[in-house]
Design a protein around this motif. Structure first.
Motif: not given
Lengths: 228, 351
Positions: B123, B126, B134-135, B138-139, B141, B168, B171
């Motif tokens: 991250i 970010l 954020l996607s 990402e949020k 993580r 996701r 991911e």
């Protein structure tokens, strides 16, 4: 504008700023209690907070006079213990304005606290934050627009307050004669129209400036929140 | 890390009564939605006060209703990753990540400095952004990083992948695996058998508020009635066949041939085999398109209505086949009978 008129303007600003600033901490605390608290007597507290909104202002002023006046139980206690006097002083005008604006302020802040997601608060708790820290770092920043709106409402109410103020602390030039009292006095004397009109214009300008200022502030907070 | 839970809690007509002990590694709370999994983690985190019971982490008693002990949530040092990441919208990603650090006393718990956790979760690019840009992946993580940086003794994850799409999920799963592999104790709530098969060390199966089974994932998962049945085989990548794009796996039950995996020879994988993808035959099947046939013995048959789950013992490994009750009768299946299992497809979750 005459020196007397300027005195009324300055006094009004002092009273309104003092009333707003002094009622913010208890306003936020009571708004939080009403929004998040679960306790016996909550609806009673809610009613008491709203009383000044629904009672005639003169009644509120009279109640303040008999409790906070020199011979009133609270007034006597405060004078003897702390040397604080409200009766016929500008501080009394500020007290009357704070009481009258309190329901408006609490209402605005309460609604914005209720809009804050409690799940964020519990997330902050699991990260180790004590409830007071959760309030200071999560709840308060997220409800800031509501706090600003509440402060502006209280300020505007204070600038316009007349009935409670004149009943509680009378209309003494230089001490308790705020803008509305001064305008009222002008309308009671022959040839006072020009003075009344000047003070009316000043009153409109101050109100609009306060509203514009709050809009700008709210927009800046909003912009900060969505900035990437 | 050790976690002992023994609690009872009733809300409306729903009654939760759960007793289990979590071992180091990933302990999965597995069950259908409404089985009480989320209530149970909320109780461990201190968001719900149980009506009766005890919770002990590493010798520290968090809850003991008999002695009137109830540690508030901010003193539990239990990291919580919520299904909806719950990042603070007014703070940047960096401020979100550092939020817990202000309050943690930093003694014990998960060690890890800011830099290494940011790198572990990928991250770093970010950290100056705001959460709403954020996607979903990402949020999530960032939410994991935020919980880790508060130095928790235990990480709770309540369906952390449920609100994400397939891509996701793929991911994030490797990041959770990394956490498990560096020794972060995790209590992982899920109703997805695939996630549990891939991540869990220990499985706790919840059904209607009760713990029905606890144990190692390979033994326990075939018992789960949740969503659809299946079994997990642990296997080693034996070799790759480039001509046919296949990979051969060696497992206790025998060799399996599967579409080529992106895993190195010698690495360990977990194959998840749904019970409805397993057919049984009494004779070794010949001239059949399916590549994978394992031999074993029937160990147990549990019928429910027109369906029957047949558990097989394939040289010590467990495989489950879901047949019709009619087929069970037609083949005269009974415990001890040798059979051949034809496996139509195998799902892979690397571990």
């Amino acid at each position: 504008m005459t020196a007397e008129e300027w005195t009324a303007v300055r006094l009004s600003l002092l009273v309104a700023v003092t009333a707003t600033a002094a009622s913010l901490p208890p306003g936020i605390a009571i708004a939080w209690l009403l929004a998040r608290g679960r306790f016996w007597g909550k609806s009673l507290l809610d009613t008491v907070v709203h009383l000044p909104l629904i009672m005639p202002p003169v009644v509120t002023g009279y109640l303040l006079l008999i409790s906070f006046g020199r011979r009133g139980p609270i007034g006597e206690f405060l004078e003897q213990t702390f040397g604080i006097v409200f009766a016929f002083r500008w501080t009394g005008a500020a007290l009357a304005c704070a009481v009258m604006g309190f329901p408006l302020m609490v209402r605005a802040i309460r609604l914005s606290i209720e809009a804050v997601d409690t799940r964020l608060e519990s997330a902050a708790g699991t990260l180790g934050a004590h409830p007071l820290w959760v309030f200071a770092t999560i709840t308060l920043p997220l409800c800031l627009p509501g706090v600003i709106a509440g402060a502006i409402l209280s300020f505007a109410k204070s600038m316009g307050e007349f009935g409670a103020t004149i009943t509680f602390v009378s209309n003494i030039p230089g001490e308790t004669q705020t803008l509305p009292s001064a305008i009222y006095t002008f309308t009671q004397v022959p040839g006072g129209d020009a003075g009344a009109l000047r003070l009316t214009l000043v009153s409109i300008v101050i109100s609009m400036a306060a509203l514009l200022g709050s809009e700008l502030l709210a927009r800046r907070i909003g912009a900060r929140r969505v900035a990437t | 890390m050790s976690l002992d839970v023994d609690i009872e809690h009733a809300r409306g007509t729903f009654r939760l009564a759960a007793t289990f002990a979590a071992q180091p590694g990933v302990t999965a709370l597995f069950g259908r939605s409404g089985s009480g999994k989320s209530t149970l983690v909320d109780i461990v985190a201190g968001l719900i006060r149980p009506q009766r019971g005890r919770i002990v982490i590493d010798g520290t008693t968090l809850v003991d209703t008999a002695r009137g002990v109830f540690a508030p949530k901010h003193r539990r040092r239990v990291g919580y990753v919520f299904q909806d990441s719950r990042l603070f919208p007014h703070l940047s990603v960096r401020q979100n990540l550092l939020y817990g650090r202000w309050f943690s006393r930093g003694d014990g718990g998960v060690a890890g400095d800011f830099g290494s956790i940011v790198e572990l979760l990928g991250i770093a690019p970010l950290i100056e952004r705001k959460p709403d840009s954020l996607s979903g992946g990402e949020k999530q993580r960032v939410a994991i990083g935020r919980a880790l940086l508060a130095h928790p003794r235990l990480l709770l994850m309540d369906e952390p992948l449920a609100s994400l799409d397939e891509q996701r999920r793929a991911e994030i799963l490797p990041y959770i695996e990394r956490l498990r592999d560096i020794g972060v104790p995790i209590l992982y709530v899920s109703h997805s058998v695939i996630e549990v098969a891939r991540l869990a060390t220990t499985v706790v199966i919840l059904s209607e508020g009760k713990v029905t089974a606890v144990g190692p994932v390979l033994d326990i998962l075939p018992l789960a009635e949740a969503s659809d049945g299946g079994s997990v085989l642990e296997a080693v990548v034996a070799r790759h066949d480039d001509a046919f794009q296949l990979t051969t796996l060696g497992s206790r039950a025998g060799d399996l041939q599967v579409p080529r995996l992106a895993a190195e020879t010698g690495s360990v994988v977990r194959a998840y085999i749904r019970s409805r993808d397993v057919m049984l035959s009494l004779q070794p099947p010949q001239d059949i398109s399916a590549l994978n046939v394992l031999s074993g013995k029937v160990s147990q048959i549990s019928e429910s209505g027109a369906q029957a789950d047949v558990r097989l013992d394939c040289n010590g490994a467990t495989l489950v086949a879901r047949l019709t009750a009619k087929s069970v009768q037609r083949l005269a299946l009974s415990p001890g009978r040798p059979v051949y299992a034809v496996i139509k497809s195998v799902s892979f979750e690397r571990s």
